[in-house]
Design a protein around this motif. Structure first.
Motif, PDB file in Angstrom:
ATOM      1  N   PRO A 162     -21.974  -2.558  41.388  1.00 21.11           N
ATOM      2  CA  PRO A 162     -22.936  -1.539  41.826  1.00 21.11           C
ATOM      3  C   PRO A 162     -22.367  -0.561  42.843  1.00 21.11           C
ATOM      4  N   GLU A 163     -21.375  -0.991  43.577  1.00 24.63           N
ATOM      5  CA  GLU A 163     -20.792  -0.091  44.570  1.00 24.63           C
ATOM      6  C   GLU A 163     -20.010   1.035  43.910  1.00 24.63           C
ATOM      7  N   LYS A 164     -19.735   0.929  42.624  1.00 29.85           N
ATOM      8  CA  LYS A 164     -18.984   1.959  41.909  1.00 29.85           C
ATOM      9  C   LYS A 164     -19.890   2.972  41.233  1.00 29.85           C
ATOM     10  N   VAL A 165     -21.116   3.056  41.700  1.00 30.67           N
ATOM     11  CA  VAL A 165     -22.063   4.016  41.131  1.00 30.67           C
ATOM     12  C   VAL A 165     -21.517   5.436  41.223  1.00 30.67           C
ATOM     13  N   LEU A 166     -20.693   5.709  42.208  1.00 37.35           N
ATOM     14  CA  LEU A 166     -20.154   7.063  42.364  1.00 37.35           C
ATOM     15  C   LEU A 166     -19.039   7.356  41.361  1.00 37.35           C
ATOM     16  N   GLU A 167     -18.291   6.339  40.947  1.00 38.00           N
ATOM     17  CA  GLU A 167     -17.206   6.555  39.984  1.00 38.00           C
ATOM     18  C   GLU A 167     -17.684   6.516  38.544  1.00 38.00           C
ATOM     19  N   ASN A 168     -18.630   5.642  38.274  1.00 35.83           N
ATOM     20  CA  ASN A 168     -19.079   5.484  36.891  1.00 35.83           C
ATOM     21  C   ASN A 168     -20.599   5.343  36.862  1.00 35.83           C
ATOM     22  N   THR A 169     -21.263   6.444  37.117  1.00 33.68           N
ATOM     23  CA  THR A 169     -22.722   6.449  37.232  1.00 33.68           C
ATOM     24  C   THR A 169     -23.388   6.100  35.914  1.00 33.68           C
ATOM     25  N   ALA A 170     -22.829   6.521  34.799  1.00 35.16           N
ATOM     26  CA  ALA A 170     -23.428   6.220  33.497  1.00 35.16           C
ATOM     27  C   ALA A 170     -23.431   4.713  33.242  1.00 35.16           C
ATOM     28  N   GLU A 171     -22.302   4.065  33.495  1.00 37.73           N
ATOM     29  CA  GLU A 171     -22.234   2.608  33.308  1.00 37.73           C
ATOM     30  C   GLU A 171     -23.189   1.896  34.266  1.00 37.73           C
ATOM     31  N   PHE A 172     -23.230   2.376  35.496  1.00 36.45           N
ATOM     32  CA  PHE A 172     -24.149   1.788  36.476  1.00 36.45           C
ATOM     33  C   PHE A 172     -25.597   1.897  36.004  1.00 36.45           C
ATOM     34  N   SER A 173     -25.993   3.092  35.536  1.00 35.88           N
ATOM     35  CA  SER A 173     -27.378   3.268  35.111  1.00 35.88           C
ATOM     36  C   SER A 173     -27.682   2.405  33.891  1.00 35.88           C
ATOM     37  N   HIS A 174     -26.710   2.231  33.019  1.00 35.67           N
ATOM     38  CA  HIS A 174     -26.883   1.345  31.867  1.00 35.67           C
ATOM     39  C   HIS A 174     -27.185  -0.078  32.340  1.00 35.67           C
ATOM     40  N   GLU A 175     -26.392  -0.590  33.240  1.00 39.06           N
ATOM     41  CA  GLU A 175     -26.595  -1.950  33.757  1.00 39.06           C
ATOM     42  C   GLU A 175     -27.909  -2.066  34.524  1.00 39.06           C
ATOM     43  N   LEU A 176     -28.244  -1.053  35.293  1.00 44.09           N
ATOM     44  CA  LEU A 176     -29.487  -1.081  36.061  1.00 44.09           C
ATOM     45  C   LEU A 176     -30.693  -1.157  35.126  1.00 44.09           C
ATOM     46  N   PHE A 177     -30.697  -0.351  34.081  1.00 49.25           N
ATOM     47  CA  PHE A 177     -31.829  -0.370  33.160  1.00 49.25           C
ATOM     48  C   PHE A 177     -31.873  -1.649  32.341  1.00 49.25           C
ATOM     49  N   MET A 178     -30.737  -2.249  32.067  1.00 52.00           N
ATOM     50  CA  MET A 178     -30.744  -3.552  31.407  1.00 52.00           C
ATOM     51  C   MET A 178     -31.401  -4.581  32.341  1.00 52.00           C
ATOM     52  N   GLY A 179     -31.144  -4.447  33.643  1.00 52.89           N
ATOM     53  CA  GLY A 179     -31.803  -5.311  34.622  1.00 52.89           C
ATOM     54  C   GLY A 179     -33.300  -5.083  34.657  1.00 52.89           C
ATOM     55  N   PHE A 180     -33.721  -3.817  34.588  1.00 55.74           N
ATOM     56  CA  PHE A 180     -35.153  -3.503  34.540  1.00 55.74           C
ATOM     57  C   PHE A 180     -35.794  -4.116  33.300  1.00 55.74           C
ATOM     58  N   LEU A 181     -35.130  -3.963  32.161  1.00 50.86           N
ATOM     59  CA  LEU A 181     -35.682  -4.489  30.912  1.00 50.86           C
ATOM     60  C   LEU A 181     -35.774  -6.012  30.935  1.00 50.86           C
ATOM     61  N   ALA A 182     -34.801  -6.668  31.541  1.00 49.64           N
ATOM     62  CA  ALA A 182     -34.810  -8.127  31.615  1.00 49.64           C
ATOM     63  C   ALA A 182     -35.986  -8.645  32.432  1.00 49.64           C
ATOM     64  N   LYS A 183     -36.445  -7.845  33.376  1.00 49.57           N
ATOM     65  CA  LYS A 183     -37.557  -8.241  34.255  1.00 49.57           C
ATOM     66  C   LYS A 183     -38.811  -7.422  33.991  1.00 49.57           C
ATOM     67  N   ASP A 184     -38.880  -6.776  32.840  1.00 50.85           N
ATOM     68  CA  ASP A 184     -39.929  -5.814  32.536  1.00 50.85           C
ATOM     69  C   ASP A 184     -41.347  -6.339  32.753  1.00 50.85           C
ATOM     70  N   SER A 185     -41.660  -7.507  32.216  1.00 51.87           N
ATOM     71  CA  SER A 185     -43.042  -7.988  32.337  1.00 51.87           C
ATOM     72  C   SER A 185     -43.374  -8.334  33.786  1.00 51.87           C
ATOM     73  N   LEU A 186     -42.432  -8.942  34.502  1.00 53.22           N
ATOM     74  CA  LEU A 186     -42.672  -9.266  35.909  1.00 53.22           C
ATOM     75  C   LEU A 186     -42.777  -7.999  36.749  1.00 53.22           C
ATOM     76  N   ILE A 187     -41.950  -7.017  36.472  1.00 54.24           N
ATOM     77  CA  ILE A 187     -42.020  -5.728  37.164  1.00 54.24           C
ATOM     78  C   ILE A 187     -43.388  -5.091  36.918  1.00 54.24           C
ATOM     79  N   GLY A 188     -43.839  -5.140  35.673  1.00 56.25           N
ATOM     80  CA  GLY A 188     -45.136  -4.561  35.325  1.00 56.25           C
ATOM     81  C   GLY A 188     -46.288  -5.193  36.085  1.00 56.25           C
ATOM     82  N   ILE A 189     -46.161  -6.464  36.397  1.00 53.87           N
ATOM     83  CA  ILE A 189     -47.211  -7.169  37.139  1.00 53.87           C
ATOM     84  C   ILE A 189     -47.090  -6.902  38.637  1.00 53.87           C
ATOM     85  N   LEU A 190     -45.914  -7.174  39.198  1.00 52.05           N
ATOM     86  CA  LEU A 190     -45.739  -7.089  40.653  1.00 52.05           C
ATOM     87  C   LEU A 190     -45.796  -5.665  41.191  1.00 52.05           C
TER      88      LEU A 190
END
Length: 182
Positions: free
Chosen positions: A73-101
């Motif tokens: 995650p600290e390399k968001v400045l060098e490879n922002t596209a890859e970072f955003s891909h991983e971040l959204f995969m994290g969002f999707l993995a927790k989607d239902s819990l995120i939707g509730i909390l």
């Protein structure tokens, strides 16, 4: 940790998530939570200060879980596209819990907590940027823009939206960093 303490904690969490899935946070009472968890109020207060402390604790655990699954995650400045891909995969993995909390009055808290965690990682790796307004603004801009663009456009399907945001994020970050450097 004592197994009884962990079982009680899990009972509180399960009851809270069940209540939270169909009620606003502000409408959940300690009394109804304790009834659903089959515990006494004193047991609840041995674990949490109030319903908001419980909610904040669970929200923070979700953010930590998402951030821990980012490879660099600290390399968001060098490879922002890859970072955003991983971040959204994290969002999707927790989607239902995120939707509730993070529903109702808590809807803005996820992106705020992610921003704080992300900036700590980035500035831990690049301390010289900690007070740089351009870098701070860029990180906020990209993170909030991606987050809201994703959640506001899910009707087009997660994968197409996700793909578009990843491309746009990479291009935006590259242009912003080039502008900042010159």
């Amino acid at each position: 940790m004592d197994i009884r303490i962990e079982k009680t904690r899990q009972s509180i969490i399960n009851a809270f998530i069940e209540l939270r899935s169909h009620k606003e946070l502000e409408r959940i009472t300690i009394k109804e939570l304790c009834e659903k968890a089959q515990i006494n109020k004193s047991t609840f207060y041995a674990h949490y200060q109030d319903i908001y402390h419980l909610s904040d604790t669970l929200e923070t655990e979700v953010v930590i879980s998402i951030m821990e699954n980012l490879s660099h995650p600290e390399k968001v400045l060098e490879n922002t596209a890859e970072f955003s891909h991983e971040l959204f995969m994290g969002f999707l993995a927790k989607d239902s819990l995120i939707g509730i909390l993070f529903s109702g009055s808590r809807s803005k808290c996820l992106v705020q907590k992610i921003e704080l965690a992300l900036k700590e990682l980035v500035f831990g790796a690049y301390p010289k940027y900690r007070e740089n307004p351009d870098i701070n603004i860029m990180l906020t801009y990209i993170l909030y823009g991606c987050y809201y663009a994703f959640y506001e456009n899910r009707k087009y399907g997660d994968i197409p939206v996700f793909s578009s945001i990843t491309r746009l994020t990479g291009a935006t970050a590259e242009a912003a960093l080039n502008m900042i450097k010159h």
